[in-house]
Design an enzyme around this catalytic site. Structure first.
Site, mmCIF file in Angstrom:
data_model
loop_
_atom_site.group_PDB
_atom_site.id
_atom_site.type_symbol
_atom_site.label_atom_id
_atom_site.label_comp_id
_atom_site.label_asym_id
_atom_site.label_seq_id
_atom_site.Cartn_x
_atom_site.Cartn_y
_atom_site.Cartn_z
ATOM 1 C CB CYS A 254 33.941 50.031 55.585
ATOM 2 S SG CYS A 254 32.925 51.199 54.689
ATOM 3 C CB CYS B 237 29.503 49.445 43.369
ATOM 4 S SG CYS B 237 29.709 51.064 42.637
ATOM 5 C CG HIS C 49 31.543 46.161 52.209
ATOM 6 N ND1 HIS C 49 32.341 45.958 53.309
ATOM 7 C CD2 HIS C 49 31.401 47.516 52.099
ATOM 8 C CE1 HIS C 49 32.669 47.133 53.830
ATOM 9 N NE2 HIS C 49 32.121 48.100 53.125
#
Lengths: 74, 389
Positions: free
Chosen positions: B86, B209, B337
């Protein structure tokens, strides 16, 4: 030989697993502080995990995964 | 002796589902926007770093950096892909900072890109376990939400953090996302909706999440000379750090304290000559809602164990005792994300804040921070940005 014993440091129930464990979900993952001073990752036998602080011991080792169960009250 | 380093230009695609776009197409779109924003001539670009996590697994495309360089018409550039899960594109920012600061290059283009949709479900699921230390911890079957479930249960046990306080992070970030035109989710959610969403890794629910997202973001990192000559609104990078934390779940002494974040923050604050109290705005790694709470403590904004009450206060519009506004972009939870793109995406948001043109503008923002963590906070990057006087 005595079983590995320790105390549950943390736990969670995996409901959405990775591909390799798709058939096993849900399962409970445990972080256990063992009596010999290690922090180990394992699973709980059964679908309901012991809470943090529970004394547990390894009852089975399957595919290099340690399975813990609560120590029976003496 | 090192020179000052600036972000001279930024660009981004929307963070959304782009299942039919290639990585090269997404990356080039963000890159062109950043180059255009910087107004720096293309032939001044000496290097191109592409941050990407699982492009090969998801789309079958490797060699991303040279291919994107060709697509952009860059010649003889130092081009390579970096992967830190990430934190992939933030690693690119770190490297660019070092090369421009030391005078090796005058301008470096950093692109982050990811496409997580558009492939079969089991390909995606397999890709997501690629950042677990499979040799040592693969057999147990812990996932990333599972890691955060272990963190959350311990945090609740040690500090009395409540389920509602954790849900507050999602409520707050979704509210911010409503006004961010780049965000994947632009609809608020209530506390009830968060708490009743499907369980993923008890007690973590679906709305705790971040989603799967596709997108790209890019920065032109440049020397002071080039930034001042060409860029309309350059922003200075005053702090930069990248360090490893534990890569194994069992590597944490206290799983509620993320050592990588603490050490990276120490280095970045020291380089920038600032304290946590000086940070006006921060974009942090809220891959799960509990992560923002832990990170806010480890970055020094709140004492350990106080991140929960602070998150609830922020969600309810009350003061939490510090000036820092956390994740006004909507964070990973709401903006999305696209793993390899997130590092550059966070920097994009902070630059807009310091240029005073953000849709959720923090009044008087002068110093901003980005925190981007890969895997089990196995690698942490922090950058601190300052508005030009």
């Amino acid at each position: 030989m005595s079983a590995i014993r320790g105390t549950v440091y943390s736990a969670t129930t995996i409901r959405v697993p990775g591909i390799a464990h798709a058939a096993e979900a849900p399962f409970v993952v445990l972080l256990v502080d063992t009596e010999d001073g290690r922090r180990v990752l394992g699973r709980s036998v059964g679908g309901r995990g012991p809470v943090i602080g529970t004394r547990v011991e390894v009852v089975e080792s399957r595919d290099s995964v340690m399975l813990f169960a609560a120590v029976a009250k003496e | 002796m090192s020179g000052q380093v600036y972000v001279a230009g930024v660009g981004s695609t929307t963070f959304s589902k782009h299942p039919n776009r290639s990585l090269v197409s997404l990356g080039a779109e963000a890159a062109r926007a950043a180059l255009s924003d910087s107004r720096i001539p293309v032939d001044a670009i000496g290097a191109l770093f592409v941050g990407n996590f699982v492009g090969g697994i998801m789309t079958g495309q490797e060699l991303l950096a040279p291919i994107i360089a060709s697509e952009l018409g860059l010649s003889y550039v130092e081009a390579m892909k970096l992967e830190d899960a990430c934190a992939s594109s933030a690693a690119g920012i770190r490297l660019a900072f070092q090369l421009v600061g030391s005078g090796q290059h005058h301008a470096v283009l950093v692109v982050g890109v990811e496409r997580l949709t558009g492939a079969p479900r089991d390909v995606f699921t397999a890709a997501m376990t690629a950042a677990i230390d499979n040799d040592n911890e693969g057999a147990v079957g812990v996932t990333f939400p599972g890691f955060w479930g272990l963190v959350m249960n311990r945090h609740m046990y040690q500090y009395g953090t409540t389920r509602e306080q954790v849900a507050a992070v999602t409520v707050k970030n979704r509210r911010f996302g409503v006004r961010n035109p780049l965000a994947q989710f632009r609809k608020e959610v209530s506390f009830d909706e968060v708490l009743s969403s499907d369980l993923i890794a008890d007690p973590i629910c679906k709305f705790d999440c971040c989603p799967s997202t596709d997108g790209a973001a890019a920065l032109v990192i440049a020397s002071e000379d080039l930034a001042r000559k060409y860029s309309q609104s350059p922003v200075r990078i005053v702090g930069s750090a990248l360090v490893t934390g534990p890569a194994r779940v069992t590597g944490y002494r206290d799983i509620t304290v993320h050592d990588g974040t603490v050490e990276a923050a120490r280095r970045a604050y020291e380089m920038a000559g600032v304290d946590p109290e000086d940070i006006d705005v921060a974009e942090m790694h809220d891959c799960c809602s509990i992560a923002e709470i832990v990170d806010s403590e480890d970055l020094g904004f709140f004492a350990k164990g106080e991140g929960g009450p602070a998150a609830l206060a922020a969600a309810e519009g009350r003061r939490h005792g510090r000036k820092v506004v956390i994740n006004p972009s909507g964070g990973l939870l709401s903006k999305g994300h696209p793993v390899g793109a997130t590092g550059c995406g966070q920097a994009y948001e902070i630059v807009q804040q310091l240029r005073e043109c953000h849709s959720n503008q923090v009044e008087g923002a002068r110093i901003g921070l980005t925190h981007n963590a890969g895997g089990t906070a196995a690698v942490v990057t922090i950058h601190i940005f300052e508005k030009m006087a």
